[in-house]
Design an enzyme around this catalytic site. Structure first.
Site, mmCIF file in Angstrom:
data_model
loop_
_atom_site.group_PDB
_atom_site.id
_atom_site.type_symbol
_atom_site.label_atom_id
_atom_site.label_comp_id
_atom_site.label_asym_id
_atom_site.label_seq_id
_atom_site.Cartn_x
_atom_site.Cartn_y
_atom_site.Cartn_z
ATOM 1 N N GLY A 70 72.541 35.800 107.224
ATOM 2 C CA GLY A 70 73.945 35.393 107.132
ATOM 3 C C GLY A 70 74.086 33.904 107.420
ATOM 4 O O GLY A 70 73.157 33.126 107.159
ATOM 5 N N GLY A 89 48.901 20.579 92.393
ATOM 6 C CA GLY A 89 49.000 21.017 90.988
ATOM 7 C C GLY A 89 50.211 21.920 90.898
ATOM 8 O O GLY A 89 50.252 22.978 91.544
ATOM 9 N N GLU A 132 41.512 23.497 97.453
ATOM 10 C CA GLU A 132 42.835 22.969 97.839
ATOM 11 C C GLU A 132 43.928 23.993 97.482
ATOM 12 O O GLU A 132 44.820 24.290 98.272
ATOM 13 C CB GLU A 132 43.086 21.636 97.113
ATOM 14 C CG GLU A 132 44.501 21.113 97.308
ATOM 15 C CD GLU A 132 44.689 19.644 96.924
ATOM 16 O OE1 GLU A 132 43.692 18.977 96.584
ATOM 17 O OE2 GLU A 132 45.843 19.182 96.976
#
Ligand SMILES: Cc1cc2nc3c(=O)[nH]c(=O)nc-3n(C[C@H](O)[C@H](O)[C@H](O)COP(=O)(O)OP(=O)(O)OC[C@H]3O[C@@H](n4cnc5c(N)ncnc54)[C@H](O)[C@@H]3O)c2cc1C
Length: 382
Positions: free
Chosen positions: A341, A366, A244
């Site tokens: 910008g 996590g 993951e």
């Protein structure tokens, strides 16, 4: 520098996926961002083309692809937008739980539909009162003759609205000591009595990703839906969380690369004081620094992916690449938006969306502080 695990076959897949996304995703992405979800129809199209769970065995509808294919798919999805993270979560995070810990009967029942897009999955760990501290979750599953009665509430669940199958992290023994030993995984199906969706959550980014609360009120879960062994859930999570976190790192680096591409094009075209913005030394140095850091991140990530594919223990390296790449994506988003910008602050510019999407990567899977606690443990500091 091309990663050593990427072959010609992976590149062929990348080209065909790109063509598919140019037709089926890029033109609709803004619409999905407004709607707050990716339509189910897109999932079915992904399934038809073999882009969901290609790593599964042929008997379940996959083609036994290696993790390199997942890397390519996650990168190309990320280039469209981080809001497509739910696809990678399904393919490379949730379905691996079913494949690794499911019985043959469970796999036959669930996996084929996961490859066609008929079945969308989610994983529900987090609760309103417990995120980082998983062992303190309060959702319980009390055993009875037929199975389990599930009670509790989950929040921030990716694919929460669409999900047909949810891997729910719960306590089958709330009094276990230490607490993590009482954790089990239950697969809850869409039509389970007592299971309902709460609010679809209103986020500042990842707008096309459906994220929701899930509610279990005396939800009747069959014995057949316990995943793996009772009380082993925490160990399963610790194993699977590595991939993951790798997926999050892959997305973060792909997002950095996309933002640099956008910004390099913009600064070459935009003029101030009669020159292109790109001609200012500040612009060149800033972009040169970011490009360097992104390539460093990519190199470390690729090495970690390779080690993961070789079955090595990469807990430390995955934790390092997760925190480093997701801190970097925030920095790249901030600097690239600044180089645009005022236009960078406008929603019609992609960089604005990327700026909103980036920060959560350092929080989910996590948080980065949790990654550092893992690294510190591996260094023998705890
Ligand atoms: C868009 C989105 C999608 C998500 N998808 C899912 C999903 O699909 N499934 C799922 O289960 N969850 C999901 N989550 C939840 C996510 O994993 C948690 O938000 C995350 O783990 C942090 O938990 P928390 O929000 O409870 O924060 P907390 O744990 O309350 O942390 C708050 C802060 O304290 C810090 N902290 C906590 N413990 C420590 C420590 N020991 N040392 C130092 N600092 C610490 C954290 O790093 C953080 O900065 C998702 C979240 C979001 C925002």
């Amino acid at each position: 520098m091309k990663a050593s695990y990427i072959t010609e076959e992976h590149e062929i897949l990348r080209q065909s996926l790109r063509k598919f996304l140019e037709k089926e995703a890029y033109p609709y992405y803004d619409e999905w961002e407004k709607a707050g979800e990716v339509p189910r129809d897109f999932w079915r199209k992904l399934g038809e083309q073999g882009y969901l769970c290609p790593w599964l065995d042929e008997k379940y509808g996959g083609f036994g692809a290696d993790f390199g294919y997942s890397v390519v798919i996650n990168e190309e999805m990320e280039k469209v937008g981080t809001g497509l993270i739910g696809v990678g979560l399904h393919t490379d995070i949730v379905v691996p739980y079913l494949e690794t810990y499911g019985t043959e009967k469970q796999k036959q029942r669930w996996l084929p539909k996961c490859t066609t897009g008929e079945c969308i999955t989610a994983i529900a760990m987090t609760e309103p009162g417990a995120g980082s501290d998983l062992a303190s979750i309060r959702t319980t599953a009390v055993e009875n003759e037929k199975g389990f009665t599930l009670n509790g509430e989950k929040t921030f669940i990716t694919n929460g609205i669409h999900a047909d199958l949810v891997v729910v992290v719960c306590k089958t023994d709330p009094h276990a000591s230490p607490a993590y030993k009482g954790i089990s995984l239950m697969v809850v199906e869409r039509d389970t009595p007592g299971f309902s969706r709460g609010r679809k959550l209103d986020k500042i980014g990842l707008n096309s990703q459906d994220t929701s609360e899930l509610i279990f009120e005396d939800a009747a879960v069959s014995k057949d839906n316990l995943l793996g062994k009772k009380g082993e859930g925490f160990y399963y999570l610790m194993n699977q969380l590595q991939q993951e976190r790798l997926i999050v790192g892959i997305g973060a680096i792909a997002a950095c690369e996309r933002m640099l591409e956008l910004t390099v094009a913009y600064v070459k075209e935009r003029k101030a004081f009669g020159k292109s913005i790109a001609s200012f030394q500040n612009t060149q140095f800033k972009l040169a620094e970011l490009q360097t850091e992104v390539e460093i991140g990519r190199t470390f990530l690729d090495r970690t992916i390779e080690a993961h594919m070789n079955g090595e223990d990469v807990v430390k390296e995955v934790s390092m690449s997760k925190w480093w790449t997701t801190d970097l994506v925030k920095k790249v988003a901030m600097e690239c938006m600044h180089l645009h910008g005022g236009y960078g602050y406008m929603e019609e510019y992609e960089i604005a969306r990327r700026f909103r999407d980036a920060p959560v990567t350092a929080i989910y899977a996590g948080s980065n502080e949790i990654m550092k606690t893992i690294i510190a443990k591996k260094m023998g500091l705890v």
